[in-house]
Design an enzyme around this catalytic site. Sequence first.
Site, short mmCIF file in Angstrom:
data_model
loop_
_atom_site.label_atom_id
_atom_site.label_comp_id
_atom_site.label_asym_id
_atom_site.label_seq_id
_atom_site.Cartn_x
_atom_site.Cartn_y
_atom_site.Cartn_z
N THR A 194 0.87 -1.18 0.00
CA THR A 194 0.00 0.00 0.00
C THR A 194 0.91 1.23 0.00
O THR A 194 2.09 1.11 0.32
CB THR A 194 -0.89 0.03 1.26
OG1 THR A 194 -0.03 0.07 2.40
CG2 THR A 194 -1.78 -1.19 1.34
N GLU A 339 -5.76 -3.76 -1.22
CA GLU A 339 -6.10 -4.95 -0.44
C GLU A 339 -7.16 -5.81 -1.13
O GLU A 339 -7.49 -6.90 -0.67
CB GLU A 339 -6.61 -4.53 0.95
CG GLU A 339 -5.54 -3.95 1.86
CD GLU A 339 -5.34 -2.45 1.69
OE1 GLU A 339 -5.71 -1.92 0.62
OE2 GLU A 339 -4.80 -1.82 2.61
N LYS A 447 -16.04 16.45 10.67
CA LYS A 447 -17.03 16.29 11.75
C LYS A 447 -17.41 17.68 12.25
O LYS A 447 -16.63 18.33 12.94
CB LYS A 447 -16.46 15.41 12.84
CG LYS A 447 -16.22 14.02 12.26
CD LYS A 447 -15.82 12.98 13.25
CE LYS A 447 -15.73 11.67 12.50
NZ LYS A 447 -14.42 11.04 12.51
N TRP A 452 -21.59 14.52 10.19
CA TRP A 452 -20.51 14.28 9.24
C TRP A 452 -20.75 15.00 7.92
O TRP A 452 -21.86 14.99 7.40
CB TRP A 452 -20.40 12.78 8.93
CG TRP A 452 -19.82 11.98 10.04
CD1 TRP A 452 -19.61 12.39 11.33
CD2 TRP A 452 -19.39 10.61 9.97
NE1 TRP A 452 -19.07 11.37 12.06
CE2 TRP A 452 -18.92 10.26 11.26
CE3 TRP A 452 -19.35 9.66 8.96
CZ2 TRP A 452 -18.43 9.00 11.54
CZ3 TRP A 452 -18.86 8.41 9.24
CH2 TRP A 452 -18.40 8.07 10.51
P1 ADP Z 1 -3.19 3.44 -1.91
O1 ADP Z 1 -3.46 4.89 -2.21
O2 ADP Z 1 -2.69 3.11 -0.56
O3 ADP Z 1 -2.51 2.72 -2.98
P2 ADP Z 1 -5.36 2.21 -2.96
O4 ADP Z 1 -4.79 2.51 -4.29
O5 ADP Z 1 -5.56 0.83 -2.53
O6 ADP Z 1 -4.56 2.84 -1.87
O7 ADP Z 1 -6.64 3.07 -2.79
C1 ADP Z 1 -7.80 2.63 -2.18
C2 ADP Z 1 -8.70 3.77 -1.80
O8 ADP Z 1 -8.89 4.67 -2.89
C3 ADP Z 1 -10.07 3.32 -1.44
O9 ADP Z 1 -10.13 2.82 -0.14
C4 ADP Z 1 -10.87 4.60 -1.63
O10 ADP Z 1 -10.75 5.46 -0.53
C5 ADP Z 1 -10.18 5.25 -2.79
N1 ADP Z 1 -10.93 4.96 -4.03
C6 ADP Z 1 -10.66 4.04 -4.96
N2 ADP Z 1 -11.56 4.12 -5.97
C7 ADP Z 1 -12.42 5.11 -5.65
C8 ADP Z 1 -13.58 5.68 -6.27
N3 ADP Z 1 -14.03 5.27 -7.45
N4 ADP Z 1 -14.22 6.68 -5.62
C9 ADP Z 1 -13.79 7.14 -4.42
N5 ADP Z 1 -12.70 6.65 -3.81
C10 ADP Z 1 -12.02 5.65 -4.40
#
Ligand code: ADP
Length: 550
Positions: A194, A339, A447, A452
Amino acid sequence: MSEYPKSPLMGQMMSQPLLVSSIIEHADRHFGANEIVSRRVEGDIHRYTYRDCHRRARQLANALEKCGVRMGDRIATLAWNGYRHLEAYYAVSGSGAVLHTINPRLTPEHIAYIANHAEDQFLMFDLTFLPLVEAFAAHCTTIKGYILMCDKDRMPASTKIPNLQCYEDLIEANSADYVWPLFDENSAATLCYTSGTTGNPKGALYSHRSTILHAYASAMPDSLCVSGRDTVLPVVPMFHVNAWGLPYSVLLSGAKMVFPGPSLDGKSLYELFESEKVTFSAGVPTVWLGLLTYMAQNNLKFSSFKRTVIGGSACPPAMMKTLRHQYGIEVVHAWGMTEMSPLGTACTLQTKHDAMSEDEKQAVLETQGHAIFGVDMKIVDDAGVELPWDGKTYGNLLVKGPWVISSYFKNEGGDVLENGWFPTGDVAIISPDGYMRITDRSKDVIKSGGEWIGTIDLENIAMGHPAVQMAACIGVVHPKWDERPLLIVVKKPGQDVSKEELLKFYEGKIAKWWTPDDVEFVDALPIGATGKILKNKIREQFKEYKLPTA
Ligand code: ADP
């Protein structure tokens, strides 16, 4: 692996493990002459076929075996989307080793941490990253050798990198006589960390089984819809979450593959879309922003591009409308995370939506859509109690499925599941018919007075203003309300808008108390390694900010 009871009468089907190597074998055997086109780091366009890719992947598998690579060993890559990276995908996982894709946009310290944590044995990298590798190689404690993925005449005359070999030498010196081994489908295939915006990065370790199931599911018509009639250009990087599984789903479908290499600017992408007649692509919103800006400035149209998947962060409705109405491109809004391999949901319309007005359809398409079969989801309150799918109650989003992690690599972070469900860290609303809408990441929610406020809605509205290029909303400390929204805006080049005009733009679009208290204009927003706006950086930047209402 199975913790479930056995029936006294078991099915009588072949027990064939689901392995990544079966995809390249299928691709070669059934669509061997299909093309893979790559814009290379060397600057030119490279073309070859699925059959060539399979042959070179087998040569690489032989080379790795000679280097002493064994099942389960981690082999890292630092590479753009290109044919050599694809060969590594199949050679490494196919031979039973584990492909560890590293995001080159991370800092050298981060990369060294990840490589040591993963205990990588070899690192293959593109020429672009030579200075980067030189910067961290001395800090990598487990890497035995480095492989530079370039033509022989591009190898550096001297370098600080120990045990550096040329990829093409390795290919040339090894025969294609290699039979992909069969092994347990639950064996690890690839590893991806991640981004670690909070704390150290953690590894998601995908198995062969999870990769194949994800590839099947993501190719379905109401997921990414990858077909043999498509020409696919993955803008999503192969160095993060396996380019949303496209290196697998494209090959198993028999589509033509087009790799953009390092050139992800609007002009380079547009030229490649046109010259290769690309029909389908996938990327994060910031990439489309660059492409659309270039096209608007040069008054261009697409001649073959039909459909794109946008995810990774919320697709601003204004961008979706431009793509749909101005360029006639179908936009599939998708949601997922590292994940989850990464696909969780995708948004497409069903027959029941045919009678809807254009605005109503647009509202559905702006959601993150339906769970893809294989993934289940639910929303819960802070006590873990499940909340209704009524289209208005929001809660913490939890998921489960065969391509969702059960724990992080080396059990980092301990037991991460909540009663068998993975907490995504996202806050969502689900409609009675199963369309999910992300309102925020739980750590970004504002918040205000015990209520929210979702920042995605506020950002989407701002992005709908013709003078706004990018917008981010954060909560700022407020003496009465705890937190109030502050909107940070980057204006489009040559456009102007005042704070008052922007705040007025919210009227009638949102509950009055959701309206940001203030607007700040900046030249650029901080973007992270996966192309997303870094809210924690913005919060840090504005931590002393005094709202006019405070
Ligand atoms: P990282 O930035 O750690 O690589 P990921 O690429 O796994 O994380 O990103 C996952 C997160 O990206 C999700 O939990 C969500 O918050 C956000 N995300 C992914 N797709 C969307 C979407 N279509 N709309 C809003 N948020 C999104």
